[in-house]
Write a protein that holds these residues in place. Structure first.
Motif, PDB file in Angstrom:
ATOM      1  N   TYR A 155      -5.304   8.006  -2.918  1.00 21.19           N
ATOM      2  CA  TYR A 155      -4.407   7.258  -3.799  1.00 21.19           C
ATOM      3  C   TYR A 155      -4.212   5.822  -3.341  1.00 21.19           C
ATOM      4  N   ALA A 156      -4.507   5.530  -2.078  1.00 21.31           N
ATOM      5  CA  ALA A 156      -4.302   4.184  -1.550  1.00 21.31           C
ATOM      6  C   ALA A 156      -5.350   3.235  -2.104  1.00 21.31           C
TER       7      ALA A 156
ATOM      8  N   LEU B 214       3.787   9.373 -17.007  1.00 16.59           N
ATOM      9  CA  LEU B 214       2.971   8.327 -16.391  1.00 16.59           C
ATOM     10  C   LEU B 214       1.483   8.618 -16.561  1.00 16.59           C
ATOM     11  N   TRP B 215       1.127   9.905 -16.508  1.00 15.39           N
ATOM     12  CA  TRP B 215      -0.286  10.272 -16.655  1.00 15.39           C
ATOM     13  C   TRP B 215      -0.811   9.935 -18.044  1.00 15.39           C
ATOM     14  N   ARG B 216       0.031   9.965 -19.049  1.00 11.44           N
ATOM     15  CA  ARG B 216      -0.394   9.605 -20.403  1.00 11.44           C
ATOM     16  C   ARG B 216      -1.068   8.233 -20.410  1.00 11.44           C
TER      17      ARG B 216
ATOM     18  N   HIS C  56       1.151   5.844  -7.196  1.00 10.99           N
ATOM     19  CA  HIS C  56      -0.096   6.385  -7.732  1.00 10.99           C
ATOM     20  C   HIS C  56      -0.049   7.914  -7.757  1.00 10.99           C
ATOM     21  N   ARG C  57       0.502   8.506  -6.725  1.00 11.11           N
ATOM     22  CA  ARG C  57       0.651   9.969  -6.730  1.00 11.11           C
ATOM     23  C   ARG C  57       1.521  10.416  -7.892  1.00 11.11           C
TER      24      ARG C  57
ATOM     25  N   ASP D 296       0.832  -1.203   0.000  1.00 11.50           N
ATOM     26  CA  ASP D 296       0.000   0.000   0.000  1.00 11.50           C
ATOM     27  C   ASP D 296       0.873   1.263   0.000  1.00 11.50           C
ATOM     28  N   PHE D 297       1.978   1.206   0.723  1.00 10.44           N
ATOM     29  CA  PHE D 297       2.914   2.331   0.757  1.00 10.44           C
ATOM     30  C   PHE D 297       3.486   2.583  -0.644  1.00 10.44           C
TER      31      PHE D 297
END
Length: 275
Positions: free
Chosen positions: A228-229, A133-135, A124-125, A117-118
């Motif tokens: 984000y978790a 990465l957002w692409r 994820h952030r 999760d960490f």
């Protein structure tokens, strides 16, 4: 159960059913049927968005993503994970791996969930803050209706990135294969659940357990941060990104233009960015 079905078939039909392509299609069909039986009653009994139809807009696009994952990409993702894991495991001392695997299974499970999760939280952030990465991740967020099927809208390279992060502690700490298999199965079902059109009244438990109501706000079109978790909101609480208003977001999706078809979304991350 599957063996019972096979044995009930005529002898001449068994080799056909057990052949590679047919067996894969049967497996995919059974997976779809299983997920439908699990999540459709929940969505009908506890809808987050009341009145959302089963065949809502872009349902067929998300079905294509589902089929793409199961028929095309899952094998490739697994192959890459095995090779990444083998490469990382080579640097883990044998004695350390033995000490980890000698722990009680429940303790291993807790360690894996917290550590993964960490990793997922910070990875994820980064997906939301790093243009490259957002692409790929934007494909997932392009879904404008959430349910258990929309959870499968994901670019395969985005899946490789996420699955590597999820399993990174398993590889680094040398957890046994059984722990890895259990984690993948559990997280897979959980990821589908938090995207489902469900709002269960879990009360204060939402501070400890990730739920659709939390993840739906992560998909809110009006904002670009928070929740984000995955399994537990603990990381969001620790790092100040926990968000959970008492109602559903007005809209899901993203503001930037993105093609709507499956093939176009597979190509989208590789196209030059338009100014």
């Amino acid at each position: 159960m599957f063996d019972t079905i096979i044995n009930a078939l005529p002898e001449w039909l068994r080799p056909i059913v057990l052949s590679g392509p047919v067996l894969v299609l049967i497996t995919v069909g059974l997976s779809f049927f299983f997920l439908f039986l699990v999540f459709r009653p929940l969505e009908a009994a506890f809808p987050a968005r009341k009145g959302q139809k089963f065949f809502r807009p872009e349902w067929w696009t998300d079905l294509t993503f589902f089929l793409g994952q199961y028929l095309l990409w899952s094998g490739l993702v697994l192959w890459l994970l095995v090779h990444i894991g083998g490469w990382i495991n080579g640097g883990v001392p044998t004695g350390f791996r033995a000490a980890v695997s000698s722990q009680p299974y429940w303790l291993q499970a807790v360690e894996v969930i917290l550590l993964s999760d960490f990793c997922v939280y910070w990875g994820h952030r980064l997906q939301h803050r790093t243009p490259f990465l957002w692409r790929f991740h934007s494909v997932h967020h392009s879904a404008e209706h959430l349910d258990w099927l929309a959870a499968h809208r994901e670019h395969p390279l985005d899946t490789v990135y996420t699955m590597t992060l999820i399993n990174l502690p398993v590889f680094l700490l040398g957890f046994p294969v059984e722990t890895l298999a259990g984690l993948i199965a559990f997280r897979g079902i959980w990821a589908i659940y938090i995207h489902s059109n469900v709002r269960l009244p879990i009360g204060p438990l939402r501070w400890f357990i990730g739920a659709p109501e939390l993840h739906h706000w992560h998909h809110d079109k009006a904002r670009d941060a928070g929740n984000y978790a995955n399994i537990s909101p603990l990381m969001d609480l620790l790092f100040g990104t926990y968000r959970c208003p008492g109602h559903e977001p007005d809209e899901f999706g993203i503001h930037e233009p993105i093609p709507r078809s499956y093939v176009a979304q597979m190509i989208h991350p590789f196209k030059p960015k338009q100014d």
